[in-house]
Motif scaffolding. Sequence first.
Motif, PDB file in Angstrom:
ATOM      1  N   LYS A   3       0.991  -1.000   0.037  1.00  0.00           N
ATOM      2  CA  LYS A   3       0.191  -0.321   0.169  1.00  0.00           C
ATOM      3  C   LYS A   3       0.739   1.110   0.352  1.00  0.00           C
ATOM      4  O   LYS A   3       0.455   2.660  -0.303  1.00  0.00           O
ATOM      5  N   LEU A  14       1.250  12.570  -8.822  1.00  0.00           N
ATOM      6  CA  LEU A  14       0.175  14.104  -8.724  1.00  0.00           C
ATOM      7  C   LEU A  14       1.567  14.942  -9.141  1.00  0.00           C
ATOM      8  O   LEU A  14       1.072  16.556  -8.657  1.00  0.00           O
TER       9      LEU A  14
ATOM     10  N   MET B  41     -13.025   5.699  -4.130  1.00  0.00           N
ATOM     11  CA  MET B  41     -12.413   5.019  -2.633  1.00  0.00           C
ATOM     12  C   MET B  41     -13.208   4.343  -1.254  1.00  0.00           C
ATOM     13  O   MET B  41     -12.545   4.441  -0.702  1.00  0.00           O
ATOM     14  N   PHE B  45     -11.980   1.092   0.039  1.00  0.00           N
ATOM     15  CA  PHE B  45     -11.827   0.809   1.377  1.00  0.00           C
ATOM     16  C   PHE B  45     -12.545   0.766   2.342  1.00  0.00           C
ATOM     17  O   PHE B  45     -11.864   0.319   3.900  1.00  0.00           O
ATOM     18  N   VAL B 185      -8.408  13.597  -8.267  1.00  0.00           N
ATOM     19  CA  VAL B 185      -7.911  12.602  -8.350  1.00  0.00           C
ATOM     20  C   VAL B 185      -6.548  13.058  -6.739  1.00  0.00           C
ATOM     21  O   VAL B 185      -5.912  14.225  -7.297  1.00  0.00           O
ATOM     22  N   ALA B 224      -6.478   4.714   3.526  1.00  0.00           N
ATOM     23  CA  ALA B 224      -6.439   3.218   2.406  1.00  0.00           C
ATOM     24  C   ALA B 224      -4.484   2.383   3.915  1.00  0.00           C
ATOM     25  O   ALA B 224      -4.359   1.713   3.833  1.00  0.00           O
ATOM     26  N   SER B 244      -4.854   8.787   2.505  1.00  0.00           N
ATOM     27  CA  SER B 244      -6.156   8.663   2.108  1.00  0.00           C
ATOM     28  C   SER B 244      -6.280   8.763   0.801  1.00  0.00           C
ATOM     29  O   SER B 244      -4.799   9.617   0.254  1.00  0.00           O
ATOM     30  N   LEU B 245      -6.454   7.915  -0.068  1.00  0.00           N
ATOM     31  CA  LEU B 245      -6.242   8.685  -1.785  1.00  0.00           C
ATOM     32  C   LEU B 245      -7.830   8.385  -1.859  1.00  0.00           C
ATOM     33  O   LEU B 245      -8.729   8.194  -2.028  1.00  0.00           O
TER      34      LEU B 245
END
Lengths: 245, 254
Positions: A3, A14, B41, B45, B185, B224, B244-245
């Motif tokens: 992860k 990004l 997400m 999650f 995103v 996440a 976090s995503l």
Amino acid sequence: MSKLYYLLFVAVLLGTGCKSALLVERSPEHEYEAGKIKKVISLDPEYVHVDLRKGDDVNLLRSEAREEMFTKALVKNADKAGIELVLIQKEDLGADDLDYFNVIAPLKQQIMIANTLQDVSLGRTKGGNYMRPPSKEFRDVPIFTSEYSDLPQKYGTPYFAVHGLMSIVDKRRIPWGWWFTIPPIAAIKMAKPNALTYYYTAVVNVETSEVIYREVRYVNRGANVDVVDPMIYDSFRILEKPVKK
Amino acid sequence: MKKLLIIAIWSVLLTLGSMFQAEAQVSGHRGGWLIAKTDLMTPLFDWGGNVQLEFVAFRKLSFTIDYNYQNKDVRGNYAKIFNYRNVTRTDKLHSSNDRSMAHTIMLGIRLYMNRALPAPNGFYMFAKGGAGRVFSKGEFSISTKVGLDEEIKNYTYKYGPMRGVKFEYGYGYQFIFLKRLVLDVGAGLNITFASGAHAVSAVVDDEDVTFRTEGAALSYGGNALNWGFDIGGARGIAFTQGFSLHLSIGILAP
């Protein structure tokens, strides 16, 4: 831990954010004139497409094909911003349309010359060389000949403008180190070409023979409708909005 | 309840303020300044749902309000930190199906870095904070040796609400395509506090059992990845950090 790797991947992806710039200059009169700009005559808007991957200087066929998208976007977004935009285009002309050859084409040339030669300072930034004004107001307002001061009687407005869009596509150059350190990002970057879109405009008042507003903006994205539309709309909103000192 | 009410009132005021501001000044995306989104997400999650509203208030600035529902499996965490007073050390614990449920409202601010394209387009940095309520529920069993036999007792519990405070900051990229569709995103770092999270006395199946619910509190954070610890002793606060995503899709209002 997988992860965490995924997170790092997304974080770096990004981090390679969008580059852009917006350079606006106004005349002192713009503060008083902004509210009055309800109709603008656009002098032959130009779309130029340059594909450096093919070694072309200007791809004329592509430029011609995309010019319609640009002119439509201009009219639509001006209307949305509350400005009536009238296009004078060479495609609509006949051989007997002497006004274009005797008045409009020379006026456009005068505007371009005034903007290229007067009150321009070149600066170097991290992004490269480009026009970078020292302030948002002209030090010396660019002027041109007063022989066009009778045009408002014919066109119903003293505001004339030059609009242009330049789309440049180039090969993406990836530093070699990326292929060893962050190969997925290098691959993603390599897969899509390096696209830059420049939009410029200059608005003049032919009654006072002064440039009242000029603007250049660029973004490192392709010149599609979803990029061009918000840029043009924003441009007209800035044009019609007086900035109080 | 009082805190949630205050947050709701502030949300409405902020919304109205943003709307008037937006009407008056901002370019937005071709005049569009309101986006409704959902984070994909969250179901992935957190096994929950998410609704967000974004209001463009200035040329490079927007405000967000989001509601998040979390319904996360916290198996493993719970068993590790489980503690109770009326069972001896020789007894064995078996934990299963422990879940953390949380309702959170967050207010946020986004600063867009793209100059050529006004907000809500392009790369942005964000910060948001909010409050929520965390509930814990689950079941566990205790096996006790009685002579040569082993006696197994099953318990179920439900506890809450614990008070949660959550902060998140990070960055992201927002695309608007096909005129109205929005793809957002992002990634963020979370800091979370949940108070009253442990040393809970409760009657479970007619027995007075004291147990701890850090598992639920510590999973109330990033979607996440989370790691945290207690900072407040027997009736203290659980502190969590997390990643976090975000992958949100939405629509731009006309």
